[in-house]
Design an enzyme around this catalytic site. Structure first.
Site, PDB file in Angstrom:
ATOM      1  N   ARG A  61     -34.550  20.970 -18.555  1.00 15.10           N
ATOM      2  CA  ARG A  61     -34.438  22.285 -19.414  1.00 15.10           C
ATOM      3  C   ARG A  61     -34.372  22.452 -21.337  1.00 15.10           C
ATOM      4  NH1 ARG A  61     -30.037  25.214 -16.851  1.00 15.10           N
ATOM      5  NH2 ARG A  61     -28.640  22.877 -17.012  1.00 15.10           N
ATOM      6  N   ASN A 112     -33.369  25.878 -13.342  1.00 19.47           N
ATOM      7  CA  ASN A 112     -33.116  25.579 -12.323  1.00 19.47           C
ATOM      8  C   ASN A 112     -33.246  25.844 -10.838  1.00 19.47           C
ATOM      9  OD1 ASN A 112     -33.227  22.026 -13.848  1.00 19.47           O
ATOM     10  ND2 ASN A 112     -31.158  22.752 -13.475  1.00 19.47           N
TER      11      ASN A 112
END
Length: 122
Positions: free
Chosen positions: A52, A70
């Site tokens: 990320r 996520n």
């Protein structure tokens, strides 16, 4: 010094982007400039490996907008908006970076949005 850099990066990564629908004229202009928006579901070694934040850094560097998050099932969900070749470049740089290993990717074109920057969600 490095700790300060990461602290600023994380703070800016978690800001929410302002996402709104485009007017028809704005959408036409972005399409004429070659912009697209794509939704991705990434599988593989994609959680707890910095994906990320790497995506955030690359998107900021490449001038892409969107978000990454996520999922509870171990996958990562991401939307990217910009020129297709720039989006492809981000994905190429992302896979294999550090411990990241993308084994499968679902891709879908979605509606362009008015948005500022890229953010990390949950």
């Amino acid at each position: 010094m490095a700790a300060g850099f990461w602290k600023r990066l994380l703070k800016s990564a978690f800001r929410e982007t302002q996402e709104t629908e485009l007017t028809e004229e704005e959408a036409i202009l972005l399409c004429q400039e070659g912009h697209v928006r794509r939704h991705y579901l990434l599988s593989g070694r994609v959680q707890e490996v910095g994906l990320r934040y790497t995506a955030f850094y690359l998107a900021e560097e490449l001038g892409l907008s969107g978000w990454v998050s996520n999922l509870e099932d171990g996958r990562v969900e991401m939307e990217l908006q910009g020129k297709p070749e720039t989006i492809d470049l981000l994905l190429c740089r992302l896979d294999g970076k550090g411990r990241i290993s993308i084994t499968s990717m679902e891709e879908e074109e979605v509606t362009l949005k008015r948005e500022s920057g890229f953010c990390v969600r949950g």
